[in-house]
Every structure is written in C-alpha cells, then in structure tokens.
Design a protein around this motif. Structure first.
Motif, PDB file in Angstrom:
ATOM      1  N   LEU A  52       0.756  -1.266   0.025  1.00 58.51           N
ATOM      2  CA  LEU A  52      -0.118   0.046  -0.062  1.00 58.51           C
ATOM      3  C   LEU A  52       1.033   1.163   0.082  1.00 58.51           C
ATOM      4  CD1 LEU A  52      -2.927   1.094   0.181  1.00 58.51           C
ATOM      5  CD2 LEU A  52      -2.753   0.935   2.496  1.00 58.51           C
ATOM      6  N   LEU A  53       1.990   1.291   0.775  1.00 55.51           N
ATOM      7  CA  LEU A  53       2.763   2.334   0.783  1.00 55.51           C
ATOM      8  C   LEU A  53       3.479   2.461  -0.489  1.00 55.51           C
ATOM      9  CD1 LEU A  53       3.854   4.523   3.148  1.00 55.51           C
ATOM     10  CD2 LEU A  53       5.761   2.847   3.571  1.00 55.51           C
ATOM     11  N   ALA A  54       3.847   1.613  -1.324  1.00 54.07           N
ATOM     12  CA  ALA A  54       4.482   1.631  -2.679  1.00 54.07           C
ATOM     13  C   ALA A  54       3.590   2.328  -3.420  1.00 54.07           C
ATOM     14  CB  ALA A  54       4.802   0.322  -3.083  1.00 54.07           C
ATOM     15  N   TRP A  55       2.351   1.820  -3.437  1.00 51.65           N
ATOM     16  CA  TRP A  55       1.313   2.213  -4.356  1.00 51.65           C
ATOM     17  C   TRP A  55       0.903   3.661  -4.160  1.00 51.65           C
ATOM     18  CZ3 TRP A  55      -3.423   4.417  -3.491  1.00 51.65           C
ATOM     19  CH2 TRP A  55      -4.221   4.728  -4.466  1.00 51.65           C
ATOM     20  N   VAL A  56       0.961   4.197  -2.822  1.00 45.73           N
ATOM     21  CA  VAL A  56       0.498   5.528  -2.581  1.00 45.73           C
ATOM     22  C   VAL A  56       1.881   6.460  -3.425  1.00 45.73           C
ATOM     23  CG1 VAL A  56       0.571   7.132  -0.830  1.00 45.73           C
ATOM     24  CG2 VAL A  56      -0.505   5.137  -0.476  1.00 45.73           C
ATOM     25  N   HIS A  57       2.993   5.929  -3.081  1.00 46.80           N
ATOM     26  CA  HIS A  57       4.202   6.488  -3.568  1.00 46.80           C
ATOM     27  C   HIS A  57       4.151   6.786  -5.246  1.00 46.80           C
ATOM     28  CE1 HIS A  57       6.644   7.802   0.086  1.00 46.80           C
ATOM     29  NE2 HIS A  57       6.286   6.614   0.273  1.00 46.80           N
ATOM     30  N   GLU A  58       3.624   5.636  -5.801  1.00 44.12           N
ATOM     31  CA  GLU A  58       3.678   5.695  -7.222  1.00 44.12           C
ATOM     32  C   GLU A  58       2.418   6.528  -7.725  1.00 44.12           C
ATOM     33  OE1 GLU A  58       5.247   4.055  -9.521  1.00 44.12           O
ATOM     34  OE2 GLU A  58       6.572   3.193  -8.207  1.00 44.12           O
ATOM     35  N   VAL A  59       1.319   6.727  -6.882  1.00 42.75           N
ATOM     36  CA  VAL A  59       0.379   7.370  -7.173  1.00 42.75           C
ATOM     37  C   VAL A  59       0.417   8.959  -7.170  1.00 42.75           C
ATOM     38  CG1 VAL A  59      -1.810   8.341  -6.513  1.00 42.75           C
ATOM     39  CG2 VAL A  59      -1.591   5.850  -6.858  1.00 42.75           C
ATOM     40  N   LYS A  60       1.581   9.437  -6.232  1.00 40.85           N
ATOM     41  CA  LYS A  60       1.837  10.565  -6.122  1.00 40.85           C
ATOM     42  C   LYS A  60       2.727  11.091  -7.338  1.00 40.85           C
ATOM     43  CE  LYS A  60       3.102  12.268  -2.093  1.00 40.85           C
ATOM     44  NZ  LYS A  60       3.717  12.536  -0.662  1.00 40.85           N
ATOM     45  N   ALA A  61       3.516  10.490  -7.951  1.00 38.80           N
ATOM     46  CA  ALA A  61       4.181  10.869  -9.157  1.00 38.80           C
ATOM     47  C   ALA A  61       3.380  11.358 -10.306  1.00 38.80           C
ATOM     48  CB  ALA A  61       5.193   9.745  -9.648  1.00 38.80           C
ATOM     49  N   PRO A  62       2.270  10.669 -10.788  1.00 42.70           N
ATOM     50  CA  PRO A  62       1.134  11.312 -11.797  1.00 42.70           C
ATOM     51  C   PRO A  62       0.396  12.327 -11.096  1.00 42.70           C
ATOM     52  CG  PRO A  62       0.299   9.175 -11.070  1.00 42.70           C
ATOM     53  CD  PRO A  62       1.968   9.141 -10.529  1.00 42.70           C
ATOM     54  N   LEU A  63       0.158  12.463  -9.734  1.00 42.28           N
ATOM     55  CA  LEU A  63      -0.483  13.571  -9.419  1.00 42.28           C
ATOM     56  C   LEU A  63       0.364  14.765  -9.483  1.00 42.28           C
ATOM     57  CD1 LEU A  63      -2.189  12.268  -6.080  1.00 42.28           C
ATOM     58  CD2 LEU A  63      -3.261  13.093  -8.005  1.00 42.28           C
ATOM     59  N   THR A  64       1.677  14.628  -9.124  1.00 42.28           N
ATOM     60  CA  THR A  64       2.826  15.798  -9.292  1.00 42.28           C
ATOM     61  C   THR A  64       2.875  16.260 -10.735  1.00 42.28           C
ATOM     62  OG1 THR A  64       3.874  15.181  -7.305  1.00 42.28           O
ATOM     63  CG2 THR A  64       4.939  16.665  -8.862  1.00 42.28           C
ATOM     64  N   ALA A  65       2.648  15.357 -11.574  1.00 42.53           N
ATOM     65  CA  ALA A  65       2.618  15.735 -13.104  1.00 42.53           C
ATOM     66  C   ALA A  65       1.605  16.217 -13.559  1.00 42.53           C
ATOM     67  CB  ALA A  65       2.884  14.457 -13.763  1.00 42.53           C
ATOM     68  N   ILE A  66       0.316  16.056 -13.027  1.00 44.42           N
ATOM     69  CA  ILE A  66      -0.926  16.816 -13.285  1.00 44.42           C
ATOM     70  C   ILE A  66      -1.091  17.987 -12.848  1.00 44.42           C
ATOM     71  CG2 ILE A  66      -3.413  16.503 -12.850  1.00 44.42           C
ATOM     72  CD1 ILE A  66      -3.329  13.433 -13.020  1.00 44.42           C
ATOM     73  N   ASN A  67      -0.321  18.206 -11.503  1.00 44.16           N
ATOM     74  CA  ASN A  67      -0.466  19.554 -10.915  1.00 44.16           C
ATOM     75  C   ASN A  67       0.421  20.675 -11.880  1.00 44.16           C
ATOM     76  OD1 ASN A  67      -0.813  21.767  -9.108  1.00 44.16           O
ATOM     77  ND2 ASN A  67       0.983  21.041  -7.901  1.00 44.16           N
ATOM     78  N   LEU A  68       1.454  20.161 -12.606  1.00 40.26           N
ATOM     79  CA  LEU A  68       2.615  20.980 -13.319  1.00 40.26           C
ATOM     80  C   LEU A  68       1.599  21.150 -14.357  1.00 40.26           C
ATOM     81  CD1 LEU A  68       5.675  19.186 -12.747  1.00 40.26           C
ATOM     82  CD2 LEU A  68       4.945  21.179 -11.776  1.00 40.26           C
ATOM     83  N   MET A  69       0.781  20.400 -14.930  1.00 48.92           N
ATOM     84  CA  MET A  69       0.111  20.610 -16.303  1.00 48.92           C
ATOM     85  C   MET A  69      -0.917  21.653 -16.249  1.00 48.92           C
ATOM     86  SD  MET A  69      -0.375  16.551 -17.760  1.00 48.92           S
ATOM     87  CE  MET A  69       0.823  15.492 -17.855  1.00 48.92           C
ATOM     88  N   PHE A  70      -1.360  22.002 -15.141  1.00 49.11           N
ATOM     89  CA  PHE A  70      -2.517  22.913 -14.912  1.00 49.11           C
ATOM     90  C   PHE A  70      -1.823  24.297 -15.446  1.00 49.11           C
ATOM     91  CE2 PHE A  70      -4.194  20.342 -11.030  1.00 49.11           C
ATOM     92  CZ  PHE A  70      -4.979  19.543 -11.936  1.00 49.11           C
ATOM     93  N   GLU A  71      -0.611  24.632 -15.259  1.00 45.82           N
ATOM     94  CA  GLU A  71      -0.424  25.819 -15.881  1.00 45.82           C
ATOM     95  C   GLU A  71      -0.652  26.146 -17.406  1.00 45.82           C
ATOM     96  OE1 GLU A  71       3.758  26.082 -15.060  1.00 45.82           O
ATOM     97  OE2 GLU A  71       3.560  25.881 -12.756  1.00 45.82           O
ATOM     98  N   HIS A  72      -0.602  25.052 -18.181  1.00 45.58           N
ATOM     99  CA  HIS A  72      -1.024  25.203 -19.463  1.00 45.58           C
ATOM    100  C   HIS A  72      -2.546  25.111 -19.769  1.00 45.58           C
ATOM    101  CE1 HIS A  72       3.191  24.237 -20.296  1.00 45.58           C
ATOM    102  NE2 HIS A  72       3.255  23.137 -19.432  1.00 45.58           N
ATOM    103  N   ILE A  73      -3.302  25.218 -18.840  1.00 51.08           N
ATOM    104  CA  ILE A  73      -4.693  25.409 -18.950  1.00 51.08           C
ATOM    105  C   ILE A  73      -5.269  26.716 -19.200  1.00 51.08           C
ATOM    106  CG2 ILE A  73      -6.957  24.656 -18.208  1.00 51.08           C
ATOM    107  CD1 ILE A  73      -6.030  22.392 -17.100  1.00 51.08           C
ATOM    108  N   GLU A  74      -5.530  27.399 -20.272  1.00 57.48           N
ATOM    109  CA  GLU A  74      -5.850  28.636 -20.364  1.00 57.48           C
ATOM    110  C   GLU A  74      -7.382  29.268 -19.973  1.00 57.48           C
ATOM    111  OE1 GLU A  74      -5.660  29.766 -24.506  1.00 57.48           O
ATOM    112  OE2 GLU A  74      -3.273  29.287 -24.427  1.00 57.48           O
TER     113      GLU A  74
END
Length: 338
Positions: A121-143
């Motif tokens: 479960l801990l490994a899964w949470v750490h794996e999920v945090k990576a795409p969440l961080t990437a999605i957060n960075l993508m918000f800057e490109h939404i006009e």
C-alpha cells in the motif's frame, strides 16, 4: 484461591462425607462395635482429612502460582520436568502447547501478511503521487481560468485523500519516523494554507492570521499533517465567503496553544465526544458524501503520539475552535524517555 480449591475438590469432600455416613450406620447396626467410640473415630477421620486437604492445598496452589509466574519458561521440556505434573495434567499441558503453537503460527502469518500489505500500500501511494505531481504541473498550460480552478480543486481533494492514506499507513511506525526539534509555527501554517489555495478560492474563504512568532518543540512533518486535517475540515464545513482565524497564545503553565477557528455549521453537542473516533462522520457525514471520518481520527492519533493535545469547542451554527496544546520541555522528556 481457597474457595476455588474447595470447589475443585467437591468430589473428594462428598466421598468423605458419604464414607462417614456409611461408617456411622455400620457402628449403629453392628453390636460388636458398641464398645468403640464413634465420636473418637469421626473426629480422628475428620482431622486427618482436613490435614490432608491443607497439605494438598499448599502443594497444588504453590505449583500453580509458580507456573503462572513463570509460564513462558515452562513451555520448554527442560523446565516442565520441575512441575512434576500428573499424567492427566501432562495431557492437558501438551494439548495447551499444541494450541498455543498453532495460534502463534497463525498470528505470525497474519503479521507477515499485514506487513506485506502495508508495504504494498505504501509503494502504491508513492507511485500515485508521481502522476499527481505531473498533473499539477500541467495545470499551468490550461488557459481557461474557471476550468483550471475546478480541476485544481478536484486535484487537491484527491491529493488530500492520498496524503491521508500515506500517513495512515505510516502511523503504526511513527516512533521510528519521529524527529523533535524547534519549529516555527508560521511557516508550517502558511504552507498548509497555500496548499489549499484552490479550494479556498472556489469557496471564497479567507484567513485572519496573527503574527505566529511562537516556536515549539515538535515534529514538523507530523505537525503539518495535523494542521492539514483540521484546516481541511474547517474549509469543508465553512460557508462561502467566510473567514478562518488562526492565532497562538500561552496558557497558565507556559505551554503554547495554537487556535484554528471557523464560523461554519459547528458540531452538535452529542457528536463532540466521538469526532476523533475512527470512521465516525456524525451529523455532517450524513449530509455530505465527502466525509470519511478518518481525518480527525488520524490527527488525534498522531497528536497523542507526539505529545500534542487537541481540544475542541463548538456550537451549532456558530462554528468550531480547535486548539493544539504543545507540551513543555519536561513533558516531552517523559514522552520520549530522554
């Protein structure tokens, strides 16, 4: 212990009484025994039987107390011989050993499986945090600003749930991940507020914050988690375009108090004693599907383990006041054993 011993020996006592009755009947029927004093025989047998019971009580109760006091050491063959068990007791003991061994095997297997599940479960949470961080960075490109804020708000809720699960998984080993040092309250509070900016903007919630110049001795990471859970509850249940007040002070003992006050719906009196219980959502939880009942439960558990006390004052329709009391230096010494 004496009453238990007598109750265990009811069969002996019953047989002795039955023997006395038979003996007295024989003395009364057999004329050849008229010259023998029946009272002398009865008293002699009674005293002998009482002495015998007393002897067995001392021996058996002494063995029982010794066994209960050193139970673990008697589970091996070397020490069992000193018990001098009877054949029947040996059978009972062997059966108890087999049952204990089987239950210990099951317990160890369950512990291993639980640890494996926790690690996965801990490994899964750490794996999920990576795409969440990437999605957060993508918000800057939404006009589209309105769309961006809605997405950021939903992302924040998902992030808080993942973060909650991460800390819940780590909670059992918090003692291994506990580092106490001098922490300024202001940077931690401001960081948690900035993290929830999208949610606050959506609801139009502002903050009135005192200077927060106080410094406390605590674990910064776990303190941030506690504040995060209280703030998320305050934002969730506060009305739109309202304010949350945060300030600090010292109590009569010199301990630092951090207050977080909202003017939301408040907590009913009957819910107050149970808000820190696991999965308890209370009246608010029945009105909103977003309540999980885990945030305050985890915050309370973490606070207890690092010596922080959480107090709550609330009235329905007037809001809630959460207070964190940080322990003094000597209280921390007792907590950590240093």
């Amino acid at each position: 212990m004496l009453l238990l011993f007598i109750r265990e020996r009811f069969a002996w006592i019953g047989f002795f009484i039955f023997t006395l009755i038979i003996l007295n009947v024989l003395f009364s029927l057999d004329v050849g025994l008229n010259e023998v004093s029946i009272w002398y025989v009865n008293i002699s047998l009674l005293i002998s039987f009482i002495l015998f019971l007393g002897y067995r009580y001392v021996i058996e109760v002494g063995k029982l107390k010794d066994f209960l006091g050193n139970m673990d050491s008697y589970l091996d063959d070397a020490h069992r011989n000193s018990l001098a068990l009877s054949p029947f007791q040996e059978v009972y003991f062997r059966k108890m050993e087999d049952i204990l061994f089987e239950k210990n095997m099951e317990l160890n297997l369950a512990k291993v499986q639980l640890q494996e599940y926790s690690d996965e479960l801990l490994a899964w949470v750490h794996e999920v945090k990576a795409p969440l961080t990437a999605i957060n960075l993508m918000f800057e490109h939404i006009e589209d600003l309105q769309l961006r804020r809605k997405l950021e708000n939903e992302w924040l809720r998902l992030h808080l749930l993942v973060d909650q699960q991460l800390h819940q998984t780590r909670l059992s080993s918090i003692e291994k991940d506990n580092y106490l040092n001098e922490i300024e309250l202001k940077p931690i509070v401001y960081k948690e507020i900035r993290a929830m900016q999208a949610w606050c903007l959506e609801k139009g919630i502002g903050f009135e914050i005192a200077e927060l110049t106080e410094t406390v001795l605590t674990d910064g990471k776990w303190l941030a988690f506690i504040i995060r859970q209280i703030l998320s509850n305050a934002i969730k249940y506060s009305p739109a375009n309202s304010e949350i007040t945060i300030f600090a002070e010292h109590d009569s003992t010199g301990a630092t108090l951090l207050h977080i006050k909202d003017i939301g719906r408040g907590i009913p009196l009957e819910d107050l004693p149970r808000i820190f219980q696991k999965s308890y959502t209370g009246t608010a939880g029945r009105e909103s599907s977003q309540s999980t009942g885990m945030g305050l439960y985890l915050a309370s558990n973490v606070a207890h383990k690092i010596g922080i006390r959480i107090n709550v004052q609330s009235k329905v329709g007037e809001g809630s006041l959460f207070t964190l009391r940080f322990p003094l230096q000597n209280e921390y010494a007792k907590l950590t054993g240093r």
